[in-house]
Design a protein around this motif. Structure first.
Motif, PDB file in Angstrom:
ATOM      1  N   LEU A 246      38.245  42.545  31.751  1.00 18.24           N
ATOM      2  CA  LEU A 246      39.552  43.138  31.438  1.00 18.24           C
ATOM      3  C   LEU A 246      39.647  44.651  31.592  1.00 18.24           C
TER       4      LEU A 246
ATOM      5  N   LYS B 164      42.267  46.747  33.846  1.00 20.16           N
ATOM      6  CA  LYS B 164      43.400  45.898  34.206  1.00 20.16           C
ATOM      7  C   LYS B 164      44.640  46.296  33.389  1.00 20.16           C
TER       8      LYS B 164
ATOM      9  N   THR C 161      46.942  40.687  32.160  1.00 19.69           N
ATOM     10  CA  THR C 161      45.777  40.121  31.482  1.00 19.69           C
ATOM     11  C   THR C 161      45.864  38.651  31.055  1.00 19.69           C
TER      12      THR C 161
ATOM     13  N   LEU D 103      47.029  42.077  23.586  1.00 28.85           N
ATOM     14  CA  LEU D 103      47.337  42.539  24.939  1.00 28.85           C
ATOM     15  C   LEU D 103      48.754  42.213  25.375  1.00 28.85           C
TER      16      LEU D 103
END
Length: 343
Positions: free
Chosen positions: A185, A188, A193, A223
């Motif tokens: 991750l 990114k 995600t 996220l």
């Protein structure tokens, strides 16, 4: 029909004088204070045309004129020159912001600085999670069955969540989980995600899968399922400096700026950190704010905005000075974020 230069000069002079004095402006004062190179009679004729076309109006108590929202708009679009900030002013801004220790400090210093420099209400949006990328994810064992997930974005924003694990998990397993989520991750964009988090569950070794399933739920909450965007506000008391700018009650304005959704709409929509946006009076979609103007811009590391900042005040505003200040503070905040993302 395009307006001739002389009438534009008269309008510029009216706006500048009214902003400076808060007094309706007459033709005699314009001729005396400005190098218009024409007689008072000519200026009166030009003012009559400007009034007929809706750029100025005559308050019922005075022989002078004041700008309308339409007049301010023409002034901002065609007549104003953004005032260059002096080297001393630039150094003062840089020194004040360079002393900040973390993102919270950057935001709160910026909003106080904007309010002090412009003497208006200042608003700064924290970097939006929708425009941020993952910089690091940390897992901290709180007990054998509970871990704290800490996410740090490339804009310095920190989010943390507790995660209940399905059973006791040793330090080595937590390290393996931490390594795997960071490899997948880091770097990114948060908006990209969800599919990567799902892949983590499928890729992790079998004995860690139950823990990763629990962790993935918390990861998605952190996220993706973002809470409200955060804002900082300062200088509300500045609205009370001049009762003449707000002849009605200040209460509707104060209530409107307490609504975060209103403030986000006003200052959080810029995709660019190079353009300053000015909303004047009736251009504002919020009825309670139509006696105000808003000067805003985006800020971020580079040209892409990760958040917005700006000021709100009366339509009788020093637009060139306010625009210069908003732009300068945004630029320095962007530089600080760029430096922090490289550390």
């Amino acid at each position: 029909m395009p307006m001739d230069e002389r009438k534009l000069d008269v309008l510029r002079a009216i706006v500048e004088d009214y902003v400076a004095t808060q007094e309706p402006v007459g033709s005699k004062a314009l001729v005396e204070r400005h190098n218009l190179r024409v007689s008072s009679a000519t200026v009166r004729n030009d003012m009559a045309v400007l009034e007929e076309e809706g750029y100025i109006r005559q308050p019922h108590t005075s022989a002078g004129r004041v700008p309308t929202d339409k007049g301010y708009r023409l002034f901002v679009d065609k007549l104003s020159r953004i005032k260059p900030m002096s080297p001393a002013e630039k150094r003062a801004i840089q020194r004040f912001l360079d002393g900040s220790v973390d993102l919270d400090d950057v935001v709160h210093r910026s909003v106080r600085l904007l309010a002090q420099l412009t003497r208006q209400v200042a608003v700064v949006q924290y970097p939006s999670l929708t425009r941020s990328a993952v910089r690091h994810l940390e897992l901290i064992a709180v007990s054998t069955t509970r871990i704290m997930l800490v996410m740090i974005t490339d804009t310095g924003r920190v989010e943390q969540r507790l995660c209940e694990l399905p059973g006791p998990t040793d330090d080595e397993s937590i390290m393996a989980l931490r390594r795997q989520i960071n490899e997948k991750l880091v770097g990114k964009k948060l908006v990209d995600t969800p599919t990567l988090v799902q892949a983590l569950v499928e890729e992790v070794r079998f004995d860690l899968r139950p823990a990763m399933i629990s962790l993935s739920t918390v990861l998605l909450e952190t996220l993706v399922e973002r809470g409200e965007e955060r804002l900082a506000l300062a200088g509300t008391v500045n609205l009370t400096r001049s009762a003449l700018d707000f002849p009605g009650s200040l209460m509707p304005i104060l209530e409107a700026i307490e609504e975060e959704v209103v403030l986000l709409k006003l200052i959080g929509e810029s995709d660019s950190s190079s353009m300053v946006r000015v909303l004047i009076g009736d251009e504002n979609e919020f009825v309670d704010l139509r006696s105000t103007s808003v000067v805003s811009t985006g800020y971020g590391p580079g040209t892409t905005a990760v958040g917005g900042l700006g000021v709100l005040g009366p339509t009788r505003m020093d637009y060139p000075g306010t625009m210069a200040t908003v732009r300068a503070v945004a630029r320095y905040v962007g530089e600080i974020l760029a430096q922090n993302s490289q550390n």
